[in-house]
Design a protein around this motif. Structure first.
Motif, PDB file in Angstrom:
ATOM      1  N   GLY A 188       0.778  -1.230   0.000  1.00  0.00           N
ATOM      2  CA  GLY A 188       0.000   0.000   0.000  1.00  0.00           C
ATOM      3  C   GLY A 188       0.808   1.279   0.000  1.00  0.00           C
ATOM      4  O   GLY A 188       0.257   2.361   0.211  1.00  0.00           O
ATOM      5  N   GLU A 214       1.311   7.079   0.193  1.00  0.00           N
ATOM      6  CA  GLU A 214       0.453   5.907   0.358  1.00  0.00           C
ATOM      7  C   GLU A 214      -0.524   5.840  -0.811  1.00  0.00           C
ATOM      8  O   GLU A 214      -0.870   6.864  -1.412  1.00  0.00           O
ATOM      9  CB  GLU A 214      -0.306   5.985   1.680  1.00  0.00           C
ATOM     10  N   THR A 229      -3.531   5.452  -0.641  1.00  0.00           N
ATOM     11  CA  THR A 229      -4.715   6.249  -0.277  1.00  0.00           C
ATOM     12  C   THR A 229      -4.516   7.741  -0.500  1.00  0.00           C
ATOM     13  O   THR A 229      -5.474   8.518  -0.426  1.00  0.00           O
ATOM     14  CB  THR A 229      -5.096   6.003   1.188  1.00  0.00           C
ATOM     15  N   ASP A 230      -3.277   8.177  -0.781  1.00  0.00           N
ATOM     16  CA  ASP A 230      -3.025   9.571  -1.126  1.00  0.00           C
ATOM     17  C   ASP A 230      -3.420   9.876  -2.569  1.00  0.00           C
ATOM     18  O   ASP A 230      -3.480  11.046  -2.959  1.00  0.00           O
ATOM     19  CB  ASP A 230      -1.545   9.913  -0.938  1.00  0.00           C
ATOM     20  N   ASN A 244      -6.019  10.058  -5.627  1.00  0.00           N
ATOM     21  CA  ASN A 244      -7.463  10.279  -5.759  1.00  0.00           C
ATOM     22  C   ASN A 244      -7.871  10.250  -7.229  1.00  0.00           C
ATOM     23  O   ASN A 244      -7.460  11.085  -8.010  1.00  0.00           O
ATOM     24  CB  ASN A 244      -7.825  11.632  -5.156  1.00  0.00           C
ATOM     25  N   PRO A 283      -8.054   6.051  -5.929  1.00  0.00           N
ATOM     26  CA  PRO A 283      -7.000   5.035  -5.896  1.00  0.00           C
ATOM     27  C   PRO A 283      -7.291   3.821  -6.775  1.00  0.00           C
ATOM     28  O   PRO A 283      -7.024   2.680  -6.390  1.00  0.00           O
ATOM     29  CB  PRO A 283      -6.951   4.660  -4.412  1.00  0.00           C
TER      30      PRO A 283
END
Length: 481
Positions: free
Chosen positions: A270, A290, A292-293, A295, A297
């Protein structure tokens, strides 16, 4: 290209230059050349009200404009500067080649004119590929801004490169989106670093063959000084790096959604990591951000982020700026844009997915999908796309002129998937498409507009198609509130 060359340090005074095409590139080119003393003639195929208004503005400056005749080479022409979309086999270009007259695109002109006002020209970090160019360039610009650099996302992204290189702002570096059309007409372009994100059949009517299309994409690597960034999952992009004539010391840098090898960026547990721009790439990896950073994902968007990060790192950007830039980035409308959740069903607008390659990436981002597809196929076939996505499809709603091609592929490769075939191409069809998709969807599903086709049979462009989808979804959400 003709056999004659016009020097980058040419005295433009009195040079006869023909600019092919009005529009976002032609008008700035005509103005810039006129300001430098060139004798400019603009030729344009169209002769509508908008073209006449543009012509009047240029003629007021002393520029000659010929509307409704883009085929004839004006006498005494010494250089042709073309809008990128004009096909190479147009009579104007054939006549220029026969006369030994060079043909440049707007990108070539911008490259030649940069720094002619005495300012130090900004290096270019260039991005091309069949899909993902705009997103990657905007991610790159966001990362460069987070590093405190003066930059802009320019090129095939809507901001004229000429305006960027000749404007008042002095940039440290430019994030440049380049189409295959633009690269075809840019023989002397030499970027600091460049990326080819992917290659899939597209615009073959313009280029004539897949080999010619790939070759034009590969021009982006010519003369790179620091890094040629390629997609490890797409060997054709690495082949283009091997074929490129680069500066000594320029490195091949891969990106992958898996664990990276040396001289690659990739993903581990991740985390986006760099094993290319570190002191000991055999044994070390640098954490950048990460997953999740990013946008959103989705897998193909993570690939875009890795490509942007690779170009930024090639320019010396620190890891923290990569993370901060990705966090700050917001995607453009109609690119995997989450519209609403209704009854535990997610509605996503990816109207920008106008070909099968983009749609394949979009479908791969979700597990259970009611797919809204169709439009103008542009010669595409859909068997491979449907076969790869069949297990993810809850149902399909087909719209547009060429929907039968997708329906036939579904019959062959996903016969058990329910299909709604909307036999209408009016703009109101989108509201019905959303309603029918909602009937097929179950909690946990995603209703995904990813048409795999162009929009012009029903809508002005993909933006209008996406807006129609979003409007229909929001109206449905209001009704259920």
């Amino acid at each position: 290209m003709g056999s004659q060359e016009v020097s980058s340090t040419v005295d433009w005074q009195g040079k006869h230059v023909t600019v092919a095409g009005l529009g976002v590139s032609g008008i700035p080119a005509a103005r810039a050349l006129h300001e430098r003393g060139a004798l400019v003639t603009v030729v344009n195929d169209g002769d509508d009200e908008r073209a006449r208004a543009q012509a009047a503005e240029l003629e007021a400056l002393g520029i000659t404009v010929r509307l409704g005749d883009g085929a004839t080479l004006p006498p005494s022409t010494e250089l042709v500067v073309t809008a990128p979309g004009w096909q190479p086999d147009k009579p104007l270009f054939l006549a220029a080649a026969e006369a030994g007259v060079p043909i440049w695109g707007d990108v070539e002109l911008a490259w030649r004119l940069r720094g002619d006002d005495g300012r130090k020209p900004a290096p270019w970090l260039a991005v091309t590929g069949t899909n993902g160019k705009t997103t990657t360039v905007r991610m790159l610009a966001s990362i460069l801004e987070a590093a405190g650099l003066r930059t802009a996302a320019v090129g095939n992204i809507g901001v004229s490169l000429l305006d960027a290189v000749l404007g008042e702002t002095e940039y440290d570096v430019l994030a440049v989106e380049l189409s295959s059309y633009q690269l075809h007409w840019a023989p002397s372009l030499r970027a600091h670093s460049a990326a080819v994100l992917n290659l899939a059949p597209d615009h073959l009517d313009w280029h004539g063959s897949m080999a010619a299309y790939a070759a034009d994409k590969g021009r982006v690597y010519e003369g790179n000084t620091v890094a040629c960034v390629y997609n490890a999952a797409d060997p054709a992009t690495e082949d283009l790096v091997r074929e490129a004539d680069v500066e000594e010391g320029c490195r091949a840098i891969g990106f992958t959604l898996g664990a990276p090898g040396p001289s690659q960026l990739g993903v581990v547990d991740g985390i986006l990591v760099d094993r290319a721009f570190v002191a000991n790439r055999q044994k070390q990896a640098q954490e950048l951000a990460e997953v999740t950073d990013v946008n959103p994902p989705a897998p193909h968007n993570i690939a875009n982020a890795l490509a942007a990060a690779a170009l930024a790192r090639a320019f010396g950007v620190e890891p923290a700026a990569v993370r901060d830039g990705l966090r700050a980035f917001r995607p453009d409308a109609h690119r995997i844009e989450h519209v609403a959740d209704i009854g535990e069903v997610r509605y996503v607008d990816d109207s920008k997915a106008t070909n099968t390659h983009a749609t394949e990436a979009s479908l791969a981002a979700y597990d259970s999908i009611v797919w809204i597809a169709g439009g103008l196929a542009k010669g595409a076939t859909f068997d491979e796309l449907v076969a790869g996505a069949a297990k993810r499809l809850r149902g399909v709603v087909l719209i547009g002129a060429d929907r039968a091609l997708i329906r036939e592929a579904l019959t062959r490769h996903a016969p058990e998937v329910p299909v709604v075939d909307l036999d209408r191409t009016d703009t109101g069809a989108m509201s019905e498409a959303v309603a029918r998709a909602a009937e097929l969807a179950r909690p946990g599903d995603t209703v995904l507009l990813a048409p795999a086709c162009a929009s012009m049979d029903m809508f002005t462009n993909y933006n209008k198609r996406g807006e129609a989808f979003a409007d229909a979804v929001r109206a449905r959400a209001d009704e259920s509130a």
